[in-house]
Every structure is written in C-alpha cells, then in structure tokens.
Write a protein that holds these residues in place. Structure first.
Motif, PDB file in Angstrom:
ATOM      1  N   LEU A 148       0.854  -1.189   0.000  1.00 30.84           N
ATOM      2  CA  LEU A 148       0.000   0.000   0.000  1.00 30.84           C
ATOM      3  C   LEU A 148       0.887   1.235   0.000  1.00 30.84           C
ATOM      4  O   LEU A 148       1.940   1.243   0.643  1.00 30.84           O
ATOM      5  N   SER A 149       0.429   2.278  -0.699  1.00 30.75           N
ATOM      6  CA  SER A 149       1.192   3.521  -0.656  1.00 30.75           C
ATOM      7  C   SER A 149       0.259   4.705  -0.847  1.00 30.75           C
ATOM      8  O   SER A 149      -0.813   4.587  -1.456  1.00 30.75           O
ATOM      9  N   ALA A 150       0.641   5.845  -0.261  1.00 28.36           N
ATOM     10  CA  ALA A 150      -0.143   7.070  -0.395  1.00 28.36           C
ATOM     11  C   ALA A 150       0.735   8.249  -0.037  1.00 28.36           C
ATOM     12  O   ALA A 150       1.738   8.103   0.659  1.00 28.36           O
ATOM     13  N   GLU A 151       0.330   9.439  -0.499  1.00 28.70           N
ATOM     14  CA  GLU A 151       1.112  10.620  -0.146  1.00 28.70           C
ATOM     15  C   GLU A 151       0.865  11.008   1.301  1.00 28.70           C
ATOM     16  O   GLU A 151       1.768  11.459   1.987  1.00 28.70           O
ATOM     17  N   ARG A 152      -0.375  10.827   1.751  1.00 22.45           N
ATOM     18  CA  ARG A 152      -0.683  11.212   3.141  1.00 22.45           C
ATOM     19  C   ARG A 152      -0.579  10.002   4.044  1.00 22.45           C
ATOM     20  O   ARG A 152      -1.240   8.989   3.840  1.00 22.45           O
ATOM     21  N   GLU A 153       0.215  10.148   5.083  1.00 21.88           N
ATOM     22  CA  GLU A 153       0.476   9.006   5.938  1.00 21.88           C
ATOM     23  C   GLU A 153      -0.744   8.613   6.759  1.00 21.88           C
ATOM     24  O   GLU A 153      -0.984   7.422   6.992  1.00 21.88           O
ATOM     25  N   ASP A 154      -1.558   9.591   7.190  1.00 24.56           N
ATOM     26  CA  ASP A 154      -2.722   9.237   8.009  1.00 24.56           C
ATOM     27  C   ASP A 154      -3.715   8.402   7.206  1.00 24.56           C
ATOM     28  O   ASP A 154      -4.247   7.399   7.683  1.00 24.56           O
TER      29      ASP A 154
ATOM     30  N   LEU B 200      -3.018   6.528   4.655  1.00 28.87           N
ATOM     31  CA  LEU B 200      -2.385   5.236   4.408  1.00 28.87           C
ATOM     32  C   LEU B 200      -2.541   4.337   5.625  1.00 28.87           C
ATOM     33  O   LEU B 200      -2.918   3.166   5.510  1.00 28.87           O
ATOM     34  N   GLU B 201      -2.271   4.904   6.780  1.00 25.95           N
ATOM     35  CA  GLU B 201      -2.343   4.138   8.023  1.00 25.95           C
ATOM     36  C   GLU B 201      -3.755   3.569   8.196  1.00 25.95           C
ATOM     37  O   GLU B 201      -3.938   2.387   8.487  1.00 25.95           O
ATOM     38  N   ALA B 202      -4.751   4.415   7.970  1.00 25.16           N
ATOM     39  CA  ALA B 202      -6.136   3.976   8.139  1.00 25.16           C
ATOM     40  C   ALA B 202      -6.461   2.867   7.140  1.00 25.16           C
ATOM     41  O   ALA B 202      -7.073   1.849   7.490  1.00 25.16           O
TER      42      ALA B 202
ATOM     43  N   VAL C 164      -7.500  -2.786   5.704  1.00 23.95           N
ATOM     44  CA  VAL C 164      -7.242  -3.942   4.839  1.00 23.95           C
ATOM     45  C   VAL C 164      -6.792  -5.135   5.686  1.00 23.95           C
ATOM     46  O   VAL C 164      -7.274  -6.259   5.516  1.00 23.95           O
ATOM     47  N   ALA C 165      -5.893  -4.889   6.632  1.00 29.05           N
ATOM     48  CA  ALA C 165      -5.400  -5.977   7.477  1.00 29.05           C
ATOM     49  C   ALA C 165      -6.552  -6.589   8.280  1.00 29.05           C
ATOM     50  O   ALA C 165      -6.658  -7.816   8.415  1.00 29.05           O
ATOM     51  N   GLY C 166      -7.438  -5.721   8.790  1.00 30.41           N
ATOM     52  CA  GLY C 166      -8.585  -6.220   9.566  1.00 30.41           C
ATOM     53  C   GLY C 166      -9.484  -7.093   8.712  1.00 30.41           C
ATOM     54  O   GLY C 166      -9.860  -8.205   9.106  1.00 30.41           O
ATOM     55  N   ASP C 167      -9.825  -6.613   7.515  1.00 33.41           N
ATOM     56  CA  ASP C 167     -10.691  -7.389   6.618  1.00 33.41           C
ATOM     57  C   ASP C 167     -10.033  -8.716   6.254  1.00 33.41           C
ATOM     58  O   ASP C 167     -10.701  -9.749   6.159  1.00 33.41           O
ATOM     59  N   LEU C 168      -8.731  -8.662   6.017  1.00 34.36           N
ATOM     60  CA  LEU C 168      -8.025  -9.890   5.631  1.00 34.36           C
ATOM     61  C   LEU C 168      -8.059 -10.907   6.762  1.00 34.36           C
ATOM     62  O   LEU C 168      -8.290 -12.092   6.545  1.00 34.36           O
ATOM     63  N   ARG C 169      -7.825 -10.440   7.973  1.00 33.99           N
ATOM     64  CA  ARG C 169      -7.826 -11.371   9.116  1.00 33.99           C
ATOM     65  C   ARG C 169      -9.147 -12.123   9.168  1.00 33.99           C
ATOM     66  O   ARG C 169      -9.173 -13.314   9.477  1.00 33.99           O
TER      67      ARG C 169
ATOM     68  N   SER D  54     -13.476   6.377  -0.534  1.00 32.92           N
ATOM     69  CA  SER D  54     -12.707   7.073   0.501  1.00 32.92           C
ATOM     70  C   SER D  54     -11.227   6.677   0.447  1.00 32.92           C
ATOM     71  O   SER D  54     -10.385   7.324   1.040  1.00 32.92           O
ATOM     72  N   LEU D  55     -10.930   5.588  -0.283  1.00 36.83           N
ATOM     73  CA  LEU D  55      -9.538   5.132  -0.357  1.00 36.83           C
ATOM     74  C   LEU D  55      -8.909   5.447  -1.708  1.00 36.83           C
ATOM     75  O   LEU D  55      -7.903   4.872  -2.087  1.00 36.83           O
ATOM     76  N   LYS D  56      -9.524   6.391  -2.446  1.00 38.74           N
ATOM     77  CA  LYS D  56      -9.062   6.553  -3.820  1.00 38.74           C
ATOM     78  C   LYS D  56      -7.623   7.086  -3.938  1.00 38.74           C
ATOM     79  O   LYS D  56      -6.998   6.933  -4.969  1.00 38.74           O
ATOM     80  N   ASP D  57      -7.093   7.686  -2.872  1.00 39.49           N
ATOM     81  CA  ASP D  57      -5.711   8.175  -2.943  1.00 39.49           C
ATOM     82  C   ASP D  57      -4.691   7.141  -2.494  1.00 39.49           C
ATOM     83  O   ASP D  57      -3.500   7.415  -2.441  1.00 39.49           O
ATOM     84  N   VAL D  58      -5.177   5.960  -2.134  1.00 37.76           N
ATOM     85  CA  VAL D  58      -4.266   4.918  -1.668  1.00 37.76           C
ATOM     86  C   VAL D  58      -4.103   3.872  -2.769  1.00 37.76           C
ATOM     87  O   VAL D  58      -5.090   3.356  -3.281  1.00 37.76           O
ATOM     88  N   ALA D  59      -2.867   3.606  -3.145  1.00 35.12           N
ATOM     89  CA  ALA D  59      -2.620   2.563  -4.152  1.00 35.12           C
ATOM     90  C   ALA D  59      -2.438   1.226  -3.438  1.00 35.12           C
ATOM     91  O   ALA D  59      -1.708   1.138  -2.455  1.00 35.12           O
TER      92      ALA D  59
END
Ligand code: ADP
Ligand code: ZN
Ligand code: ZN
Length: 731
Positions: free
Chosen positions: A646-652, A654-656, A661-666, A718-723
């Motif tokens: 995952l990558s994004a310009e804004r760290e907050d 990205l963190e969210a 994603v990790a929660g859904d995967l679990r 809401s996640l459109k800026d996160v690759a």
C-alpha cells in the motif's frame, strides 16, 4: 447461432466480462483466441473471444455483432493460460490475456497498428512475352519491366530500384494482361548480435549424454520417466549443450520448444549458439526488437514455421505449436518474476503450461533454488567440460581490516598485482553503482538525502551529480554545505566508480573497464564493454552483478567480490539464497583457462552459511541447510507468501487504509494462515508505504480472500488516494 463470449481488453479493474455477441456468418473463422473489435455502449472496445457458446441468456435481438476481427489471435490453449495467470496472481482477465496476445495488440478503443508487412510481386505472363517478341507498342518503362521480369519474378520495390517503375506502370501492364501481380508477406527479421555461434556439435560427455537421455525418455513418455527435471551443473559444465540436444530431439519428434533465458542482453553468446544450430526453426522474442520484428517472429511461431522460441520471461507465452519442451536456463534468476501486475513468475507459468500440455520442463542452473532442489528430480553435471577444477575461494575477513586502508583489502591488492604481472585478467564486483553512497559535512554533520525518498543520495563523480537510486531525482554535486558553508565534505563508502578510480591509479597501465547500469545504459554498450574486455590482452572489469552473468572469458584468473554480505543485510528471507548464488556465480567466472584461477571474497560475515558454502562450491550443503531453516520459519517452499503493498502521499490516510485492509483480511483468510504487518517501509517518490505479508498453506484460498478484500477496497471511494497492489509469491 453461435455466441461469442468476449472479454474486453481494458485497464479498468471494474469492467469485467465476458459479454455476449452474435457471430455473423462472415466471421465463421472467429473462435476462442480471436481478437475482435466490438461495440460497447457508445464506445468501441477491443476484446478477446474466450468462449464460443450455443446460446446466450440474453434474447438474440439484444445482442450486437463484432465490428471486425483483427489479423491474428491467440490459441485456445493460450487463452486458458492467460486466464489462469489472472486468477493465480490476483489480476484481471484483461491483464492476463494481454500476455498471450500477438505483440502490439493494445487495449481499450485503441488497437494494433502492427500488421504483417506485404509487398507486391510481379510475374510476366505469356501475353507479356509475346508482346516483347512481337515488338508491340510499349512505353520504355513498360518494356524495361517486362524485360526484367523475363528473368524471374520481382517485387515492386526491386523493380522501382532497378528501373524506376512505379505502381501505376505495373497496374497498366496488369490491365493489359501482360503481367500478373500478387501480394506476398515479407518477414522483418531481428538483426543478429554480430557474435557468431558455433554450429558444430561437440561429442557430449557421458554425464551430458545421460542428462539428454533422461529428457528424451520424458519426451517419449516412457513409463516412470519424470517430466520435470532439474539440471544441476556447475558453471561451464556444458548445460547449454544439453539444452540444444534436447531441443533438437523435440524437433525430431515434431514438437516445439521454448528456452527461457534471464535477460536476452546478458545472453548474447547463448542466443548466437541457438541461432547457429537451429537456423530457420529458431525465433527470438524480446522487448528490444522493433514492433514489426516481434509481430513477425510471433506469427512465425504461431504458424509453425519456427518451432523454437528463445527469450526472457515473457517468452513463456510464445505461441509455439505442439509444445514439447520448456527449458528455464539459470532458473535461480530473479528476473523470471514480473514486478508489475500481473506479478507472474515465468517458472511457475512454465510448469503449469508443461503440465497442461504434457510437455517436459527442464530447469537448469549451477545454483538451484531451494524450491527446485526439494521438488524436482535432479540430473547432475558435477565437473567442468574442460576438466579444470573449480577455482579455490579465499575468504577475506573485513572486520579485522583497518577501515582507513579503503574498500580493497591488502590481500586483494596483492592478488590484483599478480594478475597485472602475469598479463592476465580480473573481474571485480561491488554491489553498488556510483562513487560513494554517503555525503556528509565534516563540520556540522549535514547529510544529503533524497527530497522524495527516505534514502541517502549517492555521489556520482562521472556525471558530477547526486543521484537517488529509488526515484528520478538528481541534483548537482555541492561544493559547500548549505547549512554551515563548510567546504570539507566527506564521501564515505564505495561504489563502482570509486573502485574503478582506485584500480586505475594503482594498477596503471592495466586498462580498467566499468560495467554497471550507468555505463551500459546506451543501446549496445553492454556488449561493447564485454567485447573490449575480450579483446584486450590484460585488463580488469569492475562492476555490479552484471559482471557475474552469462559470459565466458578464459583469461580471467581472478574474480573478487568486495562486499559479499551486502545482499545478506536485506530483510528478506531470500537473502541467504541470493548471496549464495551471487558468490557462486562470480566464482564460476574465474579459472576457465589454462592458467587456472582463484576467487577472493571480502566479507564482514565470513561465517555466514551462504558465504561459507559458496566458498566450498557446495550447493548441496547450502541447500539442505537452507531448507531446514525455511521449514522451521515456515517460508516457501513450506508455505505460500502473498504480499499486499500500500502507498499514499498522506500518511494518516495510508495508516487507516492499511489497518482496514489488514482487519478485513484477518476475517477473510483461510484457517491456518498468518498475517504479518502492516509494516512501514521507507518512503519512495513522495509516497509513504506499508506492507502486509501473508504466510499460508492454502494458496488458492488465500488468493481468493485477498482478491475479494482488495477489490472491495479498490471500489471504496474514501480510499481513492491509496494505491493497493498484490504480489503473489513475492521474490
Ligand atoms: P554452461 O551452460 O554449463 O555454463 P556451456 O554449455 O556454455 O556450459 O559450455 C561451456 C563451453 O564448453 C562452451 O564453449 C561449449 O561449447 C563447450 N562444451 C560444452 N559441452 C562440450 C563437450 N561435450 N565437448 C567440448 N566442448 C563442450
Ligand atoms: Zn555543514
Ligand atoms: Zn528518491
């Protein structure tokens, strides 16, 4: 009425077919694998026919017809393979199919601009002969054309050059029935490297014969003969000769073959040998060919005119007819894994394709991967063809060296000076390009970092710049510190440029050549540098890992690696495997001639198992140990890994996203899988990064769960800026 199920070729992840179209009478020949242009709402899209059905769920009047079918398409077998890759590597059908289509097919509303090249050929008719004989009235050009054609058929291009006739002249002659014309296809043939391969077959050694016999038994489907084989042969043991014999055996049985090589640029010697031996049956496919050349080579394979394809990882999708054999040369090489989507591994695709077609798979290397060692029956070539011993490897412990004496140890200097005295050649390898990896101010400690990435800028003396090796950033090298104005700047550490300079100063007048991605950037430069090294009676070749690959110079009596543990420090479970392969491959470059040779390995970790085993040329010992370690840690081949980047310009943001994603995967992952992360990675190109790693036994279950979670997130606005990218079986 036949229904065509068409998968649109699009880059949009959300648009997913297949969609039904009616097959018009005029498109009888269109079937699975055909590329068609179809109406799609108000647009027109390219698509691939993935199925031909008898009926659609939609009423016939709601179905449209394709507008046209393109010139060439894939085979049903390749369509299945492309769709398998899409599923297996968590990609889209469109991206999987693009791998198997003719080169230059394109996507979306675009479309192929490459076509078969044709020329007009003209032939004289009896009426034309008569016209000449009877002295009929003819224009001077017309007469000249007829006279030229009397000697035999010619193309319009040849006539234009010889006589200056144009198409209109030919049309007039044809109109009068004096000549006949037809359009014929012309092949755009890839140019040859200039290296001439030897077409003679040497008498094989008994162990080579044995290896070939095992492959032939597999080709013939003999009972009990394994169809997947590992050819484990030390460097210079004659593996390529074995592949050639196996390929010829396949051709004799009317079957085709694919030979994968790591990077075609690094294997000019091998390619030349295949070409010399196989002649017209040989085709080559790689990205350095022009679009027309690639298209023509592809079609020669598709039509069966050529039966053998040599190329890098993408050649695993070559449309070879009656494929009987796939060879993966240097199977340990990381370039077999594609970095971008789909993140396929050509070795896994080769295996799948061989299994589906009943073809034989041969993986060859001096340094096998632990996976292959565990899973494949082995054929061994334990000695060099020339009967020479493997060169002794000398470990130099850099922990005890005086740091002020520089990156080259006194013992290494001594060996290099011996090479100069003997008028021989040496290869020196260091894992970093540029001059120095760290620039700091001696007065205030200011450090030059990349503004876009969390890494140091590397000093490049040659270009006079500071360069980031992770993004495109570069700036002029400073004379003074911007913080305190001091001009005493320290350039710490060493790269290829510094080593080149040190060697040139001390070993003068012995020429020093540098080979790294900077000096090899220009087209053909790589081969030129190697050719120059070959011609010089005595020289040193210094460079990155490029110097350890795919060449054979008998005058090299010393190879030295200056930072053997650099690759060990990567936080990666393959670090040991990579280090072993690197040291063993470099060692294989030395001592191929009469004068013998030696190898020096400078290291801060002389007791690391990968380095110790490589120093003893002991693949078996290393692999047994490495497999035990992997089993304990549950790494491949004892589990499957999937990585989500995952990558994004804004760290907050990205963190969210990473946490979500990790929660859904679990929740979604199959039982028994283990999720690690999200772990922060250093920032690159102004983007913060996180990584999630999954270890699992159930590969298919994991890939399905990851696909569902990632696709849901990709659709989340809401996640459109996160690759978010998925890498199945990361390397
Ligand atoms: P590898 O691929 O294992 O490094 P190659 O197949 O390139 O080894 O062989 C190394 C060299 O030995 C080549 O120049 C090749 O032509 C030559 N060679 C291979 N097999 C034989 C043989 N049986 N007899 C003589 N020369 C051979
Ligand atoms: Zn300063
Ligand atoms: Zn950068």
């Amino acid at each position: 009425m036949a229904i065509l199920r068409v998968e649109p070729l699009t880059t949009a992840r959300a648009l997913r077919g297949p969609f039904d179209y009616r097959r018009p009478e005029a498109m009888e020949a269109v079937g699975v694998g055909s590329v068609v242009r179809v109406p799609f709402g108000p647009r027109r899209l390219l698509g691939v026919v993935v199925e031909v059905a008898d009926a659609s769920e939609l009423p016939p009047e709601r179905l449209a017809e394709p507008i046209e079918a393109l010139e060439a398409g894939a085979t049903p077998e390749l369509v299945r393979l492309g769709l398998w890759v899409a599923r297996e590597y968590c990609s889209t059908p469109s991206r999987g199919l693009q791998l198997v289509l003719p080169p230059g097919t394109g996507t979306g509303s675009g479309g192929r601009t490459t076509r078969a090249k044709t020329e007009l050929r003209a032939e004289i008719q009896p009426a034309g002969e008569a016209a000449l004989d009877n002295g009929e009235r003819l224009g001077s050009k017309q007469r000249a054309v007829l006279e030229a054609l009397r000697a035999g058929e010619m193309s319009s291009g040849e006539l234009a050059t010889a006589i200056g006739s144009d198409r209109a002249t030919l049309r007039r002659l044809e109109g009068r029935g004096l000549i006949a014309t037809r359009s014929a296809s012309v092949r755009r043939a890839p140019s040859e490297s200039g290296l001439r391969g030897d077409a003679d077959r040497p008498q094989l050694l008994p162990e080579q014969e044995e290896a070939v016999a095992a492959m032939v038994a597999a080709l013939d489907g003999e009972a009990g003969a394994p169809t997947k084989l590992l050819l484990h042969g030390v460097t210079g043991s004659g593996k390529t000769e074995v592949y050639l014999a196996a390929v010829e055996a396949a051709l004799e049985r009317g079957r085709g073959a694919i030979v994968l090589v790591p990077e075609i640029g690094l294997a000019p010697q091998a390619v030349a040998r295949f070409r010399a031996r196989l002649g017209d049956r040989f085709a080559v496919l790689h990205s350095a060919l022009s679009a027309g050349e690639r298209y023509d080579e592809w079609r020669r394979l598709r039509s069966g005119e050529a039966g053998v394809c040599v190329g890098p990882r993408s050649a695993v999708f070559a449309p070879v007819r009656d494929l009987g054999l796939i060879v993966v040369d240097e199977e340990h090489d990381p370039s077999y894994k594609q970095e971008g989507d789909p993140t396929y591994d050509a070795r896994a695709v080769a295996r799948k394709r061989a299994e589906d077609l009943g073809a034989v798979l041969v993986a060859g290397t001096a340094t096998p991967r632990p996976e292959s060692w565990l899973e494949l029956p082995r054929l061994e070539l334990p000695r060099r063809v020339d009967g020479r011993r493997m060169p002794p490897v000398h470990l130099v412990d850099m922990r005890e060296a005086d740091p002020r004496s520089g990156p080259i140890h006194a013992e290494t200097w001594e060996a290099l000076e011996d090479v100069r005295a003997a008028g021989a050649k040496a290869i020196v390898m260091i894992n970093r390009r540029g001059f120095a990896p760290w620039l700091t101010c001696r007065s205030c400690g200011h450090h030059w970092d990349c503004p876009n990435c969390d890494v140091s800028l590397i000093v490049h003396r040659h270009s006079g710049r500071l360069v980031c090796h992770h993004c495109a950033h570069s700036e002029g090298a400073p004379r003074a510190c911007p913080e305190c104005g001091s001009t005493t700047l320290s350039q710490a550490g060493a790269g290829t440029e510094r080593i080149e300079q040190l060697l040139a100063e001390r070993l003068d007048p012995m020429p020093v050549l540098r080979l790294d991605s900077d000096t090899a950037a220009e087209r053909g430069a790589h081969a030129r540098i190697l050719a120059r090294f070959d011609e010089l009676p005595s020289a040193v070749l210094v460079g990155t890992q490029m110097v350890a690959k795919g060449h054979d110079f008998p005058e090299v009596t010393l190879s030295a690696i200056l930072d053997a543990d650099a690759t060990l420090r990567f936080p990666d479970f393959r670090a040991e495997e990579r280090t072993f392969a690197m040291v063993a491959q470099l060692a294989g470059r030395s001592g191929r001639g009469e004068a013998g040779g030696e190898v020096i390995v400078q290291t801060l970790a002389p007791n690391a198992p990968s380095i110790e085993h490589a120093a003893r040329h002991d693949s078996a010992g290393f692999l047994e140990r490495e497999l035990t370690r992997r089993e304990v840690l549950r790494y491949p081949p004892f589990s499957h890994l999937t990585r989500i980047n995952l990558s994004a310009e804004r760290e907050d943001k990205l963190e969210a996203a990473a946490t979500a994603v990790a929660g859904d995967l679990r929740r979604a992952l199959p039982k028994g899988s283990e999720l690690l992360g999200p772990a922060p990675m250093f920032r690159v190109r102004n983007r913060h990064r996180r990584r999630i790693l999954i270890k699992a036994e159930d590969r298919a279950g994991t890939v399905n769960a990851v696909r569902d979670v990632v696709e849901a997130k990709v659709g989340d606005r809401s996640l459109k800026d996160v690759a978010i990218g998925v890498d199945v079986d990361p390397q």
